[in-house]
Design a protein around this motif. Structure first.
Motif, PDB file in Angstrom:
ATOM      1  N   LYS A  20      -6.593 -48.532  -2.538  1.00  0.00           N
ATOM      2  CA  LYS A  20      -5.864 -49.121  -1.088  1.00  0.00           C
ATOM      3  C   LYS A  20      -4.705 -49.647  -1.784  1.00  0.00           C
ATOM      4  O   LYS A  20      -3.813 -50.137  -0.702  1.00  0.00           O
ATOM      5  N   LYS A  21      -4.883 -49.691  -2.932  1.00  0.00           N
ATOM      6  CA  LYS A  21      -3.439 -51.060  -3.351  1.00  0.00           C
ATOM      7  C   LYS A  21      -2.530 -50.193  -4.144  1.00  0.00           C
ATOM      8  O   LYS A  21      -2.976 -48.671  -4.012  1.00  0.00           O
ATOM      9  N   CYS A  22      -1.287 -50.382  -4.814  1.00  0.00           N
ATOM     10  CA  CYS A  22      -0.280 -49.747  -5.225  1.00  0.00           C
ATOM     11  C   CYS A  22      -1.012 -50.029  -6.647  1.00  0.00           C
ATOM     12  O   CYS A  22      -0.645 -50.824  -7.442  1.00  0.00           O
ATOM     13  N   SER A  23      -1.535 -48.665  -6.847  1.00  0.00           N
ATOM     14  CA  SER A  23      -2.550 -48.867  -8.191  1.00  0.00           C
ATOM     15  C   SER A  23      -1.296 -48.085  -9.291  1.00  0.00           C
ATOM     16  O   SER A  23      -0.217 -47.157  -8.548  1.00  0.00           O
ATOM     17  N   SER A  24      -1.150 -48.464 -10.777  1.00  0.00           N
ATOM     18  CA  SER A  24      -0.990 -47.480 -11.097  1.00  0.00           C
ATOM     19  C   SER A  24      -1.337 -46.536 -11.675  1.00  0.00           C
ATOM     20  O   SER A  24      -0.651 -45.325 -11.857  1.00  0.00           O
ATOM     21  N   HIS A  25      -2.995 -45.866 -11.616  1.00  0.00           N
ATOM     22  CA  HIS A  25      -3.334 -44.545 -11.039  1.00  0.00           C
ATOM     23  C   HIS A  25      -3.139 -43.848 -10.667  1.00  0.00           C
ATOM     24  O   HIS A  25      -3.085 -44.106  -9.209  1.00  0.00           O
ATOM     25  N   THR A  26      -2.779 -42.607 -10.556  1.00  0.00           N
ATOM     26  CA  THR A  26      -2.673 -41.774  -9.818  1.00  0.00           C
ATOM     27  C   THR A  26      -3.619 -41.057  -9.223  1.00  0.00           C
ATOM     28  O   THR A  26      -4.728 -41.612  -9.232  1.00  0.00           O
ATOM     29  N   LEU A  27      -3.786 -40.851  -8.214  1.00  0.00           N
ATOM     30  CA  LEU A  27      -5.426 -40.121  -7.208  1.00  0.00           C
ATOM     31  C   LEU A  27      -6.005 -39.287  -8.323  1.00  0.00           C
ATOM     32  O   LEU A  27      -6.949 -38.928  -7.818  1.00  0.00           O
ATOM     33  N   LEU A  62     -10.725 -32.011  -1.064  1.00  0.00           N
ATOM     34  CA  LEU A  62      -9.638 -32.743  -0.586  1.00  0.00           C
ATOM     35  C   LEU A  62      -8.452 -31.760   0.005  1.00  0.00           C
ATOM     36  O   LEU A  62      -8.116 -32.434   0.909  1.00  0.00           O
ATOM     37  N   MET A  63      -7.782 -31.256  -0.821  1.00  0.00           N
ATOM     38  CA  MET A  63      -7.149 -29.407  -0.292  1.00  0.00           C
ATOM     39  C   MET A  63      -7.328 -29.563   1.216  1.00  0.00           C
ATOM     40  O   MET A  63      -6.402 -28.689   1.609  1.00  0.00           O
ATOM     41  N   GLN A 103       3.762 -28.238   5.335  1.00  0.00           N
ATOM     42  CA  GLN A 103       2.325 -27.200   4.846  1.00  0.00           C
ATOM     43  C   GLN A 103       1.851 -27.264   3.228  1.00  0.00           C
ATOM     44  O   GLN A 103       3.078 -26.930   1.838  1.00  0.00           O
ATOM     45  N   LEU A 104       0.602 -27.747   2.606  1.00  0.00           N
ATOM     46  CA  LEU A 104       0.505 -28.002   1.413  1.00  0.00           C
ATOM     47  C   LEU A 104       0.094 -26.506   0.721  1.00  0.00           C
ATOM     48  O   LEU A 104      -0.640 -26.162   1.334  1.00  0.00           O
ATOM     49  N   SER A 105       1.063 -26.389   0.152  1.00  0.00           N
ATOM     50  CA  SER A 105       0.427 -25.185  -1.176  1.00  0.00           C
ATOM     51  C   SER A 105      -0.487 -25.322  -1.510  1.00  0.00           C
ATOM     52  O   SER A 105      -0.574 -26.190  -2.810  1.00  0.00           O
ATOM     53  N   LEU A 134      -1.808 -26.431  -7.743  1.00  0.00           N
ATOM     54  CA  LEU A 134      -0.845 -27.180  -8.974  1.00  0.00           C
ATOM     55  C   LEU A 134       0.153 -27.918  -8.384  1.00  0.00           C
ATOM     56  O   LEU A 134       0.975 -28.498  -8.067  1.00  0.00           O
ATOM     57  N   HIS A 135      -0.777 -28.597  -6.742  1.00  0.00           N
ATOM     58  CA  HIS A 135       0.212 -29.328  -6.119  1.00  0.00           C
ATOM     59  C   HIS A 135      -0.997 -30.261  -5.345  1.00  0.00           C
ATOM     60  O   HIS A 135      -0.878 -30.726  -4.000  1.00  0.00           O
ATOM     61  N   PHE A 136      -1.599 -30.855  -5.983  1.00  0.00           N
ATOM     62  CA  PHE A 136      -2.390 -31.842  -5.714  1.00  0.00           C
ATOM     63  C   PHE A 136      -1.696 -33.098  -6.113  1.00  0.00           C
ATOM     64  O   PHE A 136      -2.485 -33.895  -4.552  1.00  0.00           O
ATOM     65  N   ASP A 137      -1.032 -33.624  -5.997  1.00  0.00           N
ATOM     66  CA  ASP A 137       0.106 -34.502  -6.404  1.00  0.00           C
ATOM     67  C   ASP A 137       0.382 -34.542  -4.981  1.00  0.00           C
ATOM     68  O   ASP A 137       1.036 -36.042  -4.896  1.00  0.00           O
ATOM     69  N   LYS A 138       0.537 -33.745  -4.373  1.00  0.00           N
ATOM     70  CA  LYS A 138       1.231 -34.580  -2.961  1.00  0.00           C
ATOM     71  C   LYS A 138       0.252 -34.743  -1.729  1.00  0.00           C
ATOM     72  O   LYS A 138       0.499 -35.118  -0.604  1.00  0.00           O
TER      73      LYS A 138
END
Length: 499
Positions: free
Chosen positions: A168-175, A315-316, A472-474, A487-491
């Motif tokens: 919920k907060k701006c964390s230094s950790h990625t999802l 999640l994707m 659209q999510l690849s 390859l595109h989970f970072d989106k």
């Protein structure tokens, strides 16, 4: 003397000719024995390296193997360095091997270079025989124990609170970092009854050492197929030994702490179950301390990646099918509400959500091929001979898209799992995200708990979307050491409903 000297000169020539003759006879016998087998077809292989050069490059090993399947059929063989590997695809042959002949292929080739040097036949992944059966039974018993499951659910609920606060907060950790941490702590809770804070230095060291060890231990390590390269890899193997020793020392400390506390309490994790047994019971069960430590490492190495990558695909898919995501969320809120954490037992009250997770596993499971199996005797599959101790890799993915058992298998439809009632059962090998037969993935029981609870709680509290919802999510992926990685989970992003 001249006659004697000439005789001595003839002798080496005679012995040399005889030796060549013996070698030729042995080769002929070997070739003759080979012709007794009707081996699967396969491509021409280079000397020494075999077909390894053809298996390198993007999009990865699995897709290269699929190209060979298209050319040679459901059963074929490749020469991977010094090892002949037989690949088996297709529901019919998977069923024949894993179920009908499953007891004959429980063996693992732990004589391969890296497993032999680092594992010594211990643990749950590379062991076989009574040692493996005992550890498998102990792990299964622990995962089905209601006290262990109850404790695990409490740990996961607390872990989700931590995850949610960071998300919920701006964390230094990625999802992805957060999911990896949740998966690691979930396994740590089951195995050792211990959770770590995200910044705990001990945890970071253990996690990083396990990740490094996992990379060295990967079946794809070139030394396993070209052992003569071992001298070039000596430093890496020594580093893996050091990583393993460090992790063992950390686990021994936890084990000792638990041993020093009272054993009269409830047995709520795998270490406690181990400690509850006497030395004689452990020896009789083949459950020595080194067996426990190696199995713990195996569960962390295989389990963390499995849970993390499976969650990423879930999640994707929920982003790709927003109507399904909304329907799952409505079902969860109606059954559980917003203020109460979703628990494992809520699966019965949220059948559509459970069906959705299964459908995502059917279509997007990261696991493609089983680890190596070895037959304990000569066997036949699909009319081909598989000699004793051959290496076999069996497809887990294609049966999940078999049109004979799945209507419109390429269409995403959670409802197909809701239609499976007591009178309609699928063959055992049609839905195998954890494999099947005697050597199925032993972590499947707790994996099901994790994937349901974690996914359902995210659905309850977040909108699963992307940074740019209009784009659209690849679903492009690549085969990595474990399986198919998106390859595109970072989106992917999680947004609270008030954002």
């Amino acid at each position: 003397m001249e006659n004697d000297t000439s005789s001595l000169g003839v002798l080496p020539r005679v012995l040399g000719i005889s030796s060549v003759g013996v070698v030729c006879i042995l080769l002929m016998l070997k070739l003759g024995n080979r012709r007794q087998y009707k081996l699967p077809p396969g491509p021409w292989a280079w000397p020494v390296v075999g077909n390894l050069p053809q298996l390198k490059g993007n999009p990865g090993f699995y897709y290269k193997v699929l190209d060979f399947r298209e050319k040679y059929g459901d059963i074929f063989r490749l020469q991977m360095g010094v090892h002949n590997v037989i690949f088996v695809f297709g529901h019919r042959y998977v069923q024949e091997l894993l179920c009908n002949k499953g007891e004959l292929i429980t063996k693992r080739p732990n004589w391969m270079y890296i497993p032999d040097k680092l594992l010594h036949g211990k643990g749950i992944v590379w062991s076989f025989g009574e040692s493996w059966r005992t550890m498998q039974a102990n792990l299964k018993s622990a995962q089905e124990d209601p006290i262990v499951v109850s404790a695990l659910q409490r740990h996961l609920a607390a872990e989700y609170e931590m995850f949610q606060s960071h998300a919920k907060k701006c964390s230094s950790h990625t999802l992805e970092d957060l999911i990896r941490q949740v998966a690691f702590n979930f396994l740590s809770s089951f195995l050792m009854g211990k959770r770590y804070s995200y910044e705990d230095e001990d945890m970071v060291k253990i996690r990083d050492k396990l990740a490094d060890f996992s990379r060295c231990m990967a079946t794809a390590n070139c030394v396993n197929f070209l052992p003569f390269l071992a001298t070039l890899e000596r430093a890496k193997i020594k580093e893996a030994e050091d990583d393993q020793d460090f992790v063992f020392s950390q686990f021994r400390e936890i084990l000792q702490e638990k041993s020093n506390t009272s054993r009269t309490g409830l047995l709520s994790d795998f270490f406690q179950i181990y400690l509850s047994k006497s030395e004689n019971e452990r020896s009789a069960d083949g459950m020595t301390e080194i067996d426990l430590l190696r199995t713990t490492v195996d569960m962390f190495v295989a389990g963390t990646d499995n849970l993390m990558v499976s969650t990423k695909w879930i999640l994707m898919a929920l982003v790709k099918y927003p109507d399904v995501q909304s329907k799952c969320r409505s079902e969860i809120i109606e059954a559980v509400g917003r203020d109460q954490r979703v628990q494992s037992e809520d699966r019965q009250r949220t059948p559509y959500t459970l069906a959705t997770i299964k459908e995502i596993q059917r279509m997007y499971s990261p696991v493609t091929l089983t680890p190596f199996h070895c037959p304990e005797q000569d066997i036949t599959v699909g009319g081909y001979d598989i000699p004793k101790d051959s290496f076999i890799m069996i497809d887990c993915r294609a049966p999940c898209k078999n049109g004979q058992f799945w209507k419109n298998p390429d269409v995403f439809s959670p409802d197909r799992f809701l239609d499976l009632n007591g009178t309609q059962r699928l063959p055992e090998t049609c839905f195998i995200p954890y494999g099947t037969g005697p050597r199925y993935c032993i972590g499947k029981y707790i994996a099901d708990i994790f994937l349901y609870m974690f996914t359902a709680n995210i659905l309850q509290n977040f909108q699963i979307t992307t940074r740019n919802p209009e784009e659209q999510l690849s679903f492009e992926n690549v085969f990595n050491l474990f399986g198919l990685h998106p390859l595109h989970f970072d989106k992917v992003e999680l947004k609270t409903f008030d954002e």
